[in-house]
Design an enzyme around this catalytic site. Structure first.
Site, PDB file in Angstrom:
ATOM      1  N   LYS A 135       0.844  -1.207   0.000  1.00 15.76           N
ATOM      2  CA  LYS A 135       0.000   0.000   0.000  1.00 15.76           C
ATOM      3  C   LYS A 135       0.876   1.253   0.000  1.00 15.76           C
ATOM      4  O   LYS A 135       1.859   1.323   0.752  1.00 15.76           O
ATOM      5  CB  LYS A 135      -0.896  -0.046   1.243  1.00 15.76           C
TER       6      LYS A 135
ATOM      7  N   SER B 134      -9.873   1.665   2.798  1.00 17.23           N
ATOM      8  CA  SER B 134      -8.979   2.448   1.966  1.00 17.23           C
ATOM      9  C   SER B 134      -7.987   1.595   1.172  1.00 17.23           C
ATOM     10  O   SER B 134      -7.458   2.061   0.170  1.00 17.23           O
ATOM     11  CB  SER B 134      -8.220   3.457   2.826  1.00 17.23           C
TER      12      SER B 134
ATOM     13  N   SER C 287     -10.091  -0.867   6.914  1.00 19.01           N
ATOM     14  CA  SER C 287      -9.506  -0.711   5.576  1.00 19.01           C
ATOM     15  C   SER C 287      -8.802  -1.917   4.984  1.00 19.01           C
ATOM     16  O   SER C 287      -8.452  -1.891   3.812  1.00 19.01           O
ATOM     17  CB  SER C 287      -8.542   0.467   5.569  1.00 19.01           C
TER      18      SER C 287
HETATM   19  N1  GLN Z   1     -13.334   3.756   6.149  1.00 20.78           N
HETATM   20  C1  GLN Z   1     -12.857   4.134   7.430  1.00 20.78           C
HETATM   21  C2  GLN Z   1     -12.481   5.596   7.393  1.00 20.78           C
HETATM   22  O1  GLN Z   1     -12.777   6.213   6.430  1.00 20.78           O
HETATM   23  C3  GLN Z   1     -11.672   3.295   7.809  1.00 20.78           C
HETATM   24  C4  GLN Z   1     -10.433   3.684   7.102  1.00 20.78           C
HETATM   25  C5  GLN Z   1      -9.245   2.858   7.493  1.00 20.78           C
HETATM   26  O2  GLN Z   1      -9.371   1.798   8.103  1.00 20.78           O
HETATM   27  N2  GLN Z   1      -8.070   3.355   7.144  1.00 20.78           N
HETATM   28  O3  GLN Z   1     -11.911   6.122   8.267  1.00 20.78           O
END
Ligand code: GLN
Length: 494
Positions: A82, A157, A181
């Site tokens: 990532k 994400s 995410s």
């Molecule tokens: N979708 C969640 C957020 O927008 C989790 C994001 C994540 O785990 N990095 O914060």
């Protein structure tokens, strides 16, 4: 190409055997994955950049080690990382204009460990800007598409890492999970992903979003591959005081033992009623119930449990993650780090504020504002302190639940993948797509998602949650399920 193309779709075990038995070399494999990735990337946009030189050099090194008799783990197996995780001398953008031209001056500890383990790094995968989002639509470099149907989001994400594995552009990848995410894109892309227990994996060299919630973890078609990656990246790190010095178990061996000793038999699986309530797509619900009955059929017992504070997890998460991000992202001001405006400015404050306005996307700005507000004097007690207290109650819910069951099962996401644009104008709808994953991070627990079938012609993920430090139990149960239901492991775009 001499390489057997089937190998690009092989399971972890098959790939491991092919490398160990020298049926394929790491360099052949790495080249083949790079070639396939570049071809598919024009459509899917799963990678932001490729790191060919590094991958090929590492692959040659891995082949030498294999020739000398070294085996196992992830030696010689290509991996995608990532683009929130630093790989020395390569760009790390966090999918933000803010870091568009930032080159990492050192390796994240997880990358150092991948290098030691001999896994060639293919490239850096796409994500929502600074890991804030659930659909990949917040990436400055354009969204990744879901390989099952490109009209749909891959989740977020870590959507690039999820799509890359689903489309077999890499056999393994690393994501990060702050509120879901790793698990949500794993579910929406039909693969396996695990967010380890908080403290299991070092966060050093990972662009911080919300430090008390962030964890790096593996994504792979199957549980065994995820176990192999987790085994390689776990353990105490002097550079991260929150990493824990507990001995790293052999996750692969433990998962295999779980199956050999048929540990599903007698396993108590808790179904929280809060995870099967309003908002859950009935088609997803049906597939999840079928998956649970597979466990039942293999001898597990199912118990009803309650996690009564779940309804507060969304509010709690967004106060805490926004507060932490407002502090973590303060360093990107165009002077210390990040994009600097080219407009003429007359004072420092103007330079800071213009650089930040230009460098950050809308969602990031929204959260920085929210977090700054929640931490401001006069509001701190009403928001941040309250959220911290709620966090303790959420932890206690889990503690009580684990007195009644060995692990918890439920849907990872209330729906299958949604269409681009479907939720992007409505933050609450978007935030709700993580409603089953957020509380895991608030409690610091390990959580896994794996594919268990299809609804609306798209993959459905089952989430398994375990007690603190029982990442092995989740991987063992997932491996057992996948041994019984191997058809759930197939990739997209075959
Ligand atoms: N979708 C969640 C957020 O927008 C989790 C994001 C994540 O785990 N990095 O914060």
């Amino acid at each position: 190409m001499s390489l057997n193309a089937q190998l690009l779709h092989a399971s972890y075990k098959e790939l491991r055997t092919a490398l160990d038995e020298k049926e394929v070399s790491s360099i052949e494999l790495t080249q083949a994955f790079l070639e396939r990735s570049k071809k598919l990337n024009t459509d899917l946009n799963a990678y932001i950049s490729f790191t060919d030189d590094l991958a090929l050099e590492q692959a040659r090194e891995a082949d030498k080690r294999i020739a000398q008799g070294e085996k196992g783990g992830i030696l010689g197996m290509p991996i995608a990382v990532k683009d929130l995780i630093l790989v020395k001398d390569y760009k790390c953008t966090a999918a933000s204009k803010m870091l568009e031209s930032f080159t990492a001056p050192y390796d994240a500890s997880v990358v150092t460990r991948l290098k030691q383990a001999g896994a060639p790094i293919l490239g850096k995968t796409n994500l929502d800007e600074f890991a804030m989002g659930s659909s990949n639509e917040n990436s400055y470099f354009g969204a990744t598409k879901n390989p099952w149907d490109t009209a749909y989001v891959p989740g977020g994400s870590s959507g690039g890492s999820g799509a890359a594995v689903a489309a077999r552009m890499a056999p393994l990848s690393l994501g990060t999970d702050t509120g879901g995410s790793i698990r949500q894109p794993a579910a929406l892309c039909g693969i396996t992903g695990i967010k380890p227990t908080y403290g299991r994996v070092s966060r050093y060299g990972v662009v911080a979003f919300a430090s008390s919630l962030d964890q790096v973890g593996p994504m792979c078609a199957d549980a065994l591959g995820s176990a192999a990656v987790l085994e390689s990246i776990s353990g105490h790190d002097v550079h991260d005081a929150t990493s824990v010095s507990a001995k790293v178990p052999s996750f692969v061996a433990l998962a295999e033992k779980f199956v050999v000793e048929n540990k599903i038999k007698g396993l108590r699986i808790g179904l929280p009623k809060e995870f099967f309530s309003e908002g859950l797509d009935p088609a997803v619900d049906k597939v999840i119930k079928e998956a649970v009955s597979v466990f039942k059929g293999a001898g597990a017992t199912v118990v009803d449990i309650e996690l009564p504070h779940t309804k507060y997890s969304l509010a709690t998460y967004y106060i805490i993650c926004s507060s932490e991000c407002s502090s973590n992202l303060a360093r990107y001001d165009g002077i210390h780090y990040g994009h600097r405006t080219s407009k003429k400015t007359t004072n420092l404050e103007e330079l800071y504020s213009l650089s930040r306005r230009e460098g950050f996307g809308e969602e990031v700005r929204l959260r920085v504002l929210l977090g700054t507000f929640a931490l401001s004097s006069g509001y701190y007690d009403a928001y941040y302190r309250k959220a911290s207290q709620m966090r303790t109650l959420l932890r206690d819910d889990f503690k009580k639940a684990f007195e009644k069951c060995d692990l918890i099962a439920g849907p990872t996401s209330p729906t299958t993948a949604f269409k681009f644009g479907e939720k992007s104008g409505n933050p609450i709808q978007m935030y709700l797509s993580d409603v089953y994953t957020l509380s895991t991070n608030l409690a610091g627990l390990p959580g896994l998602s794996m594919n268990v079938g299809y609804a609306n012609k798209l993959p459905v993920g089952l989430q398994l949650l375990g007690p603190w430090w029982r990442d092995d139990l989740l991987l063992g149960a997932a491996h057992a399920y996948q041994t019984l239901q191997p058809e759930t492991l197939k990739g997209a775009m075959l």
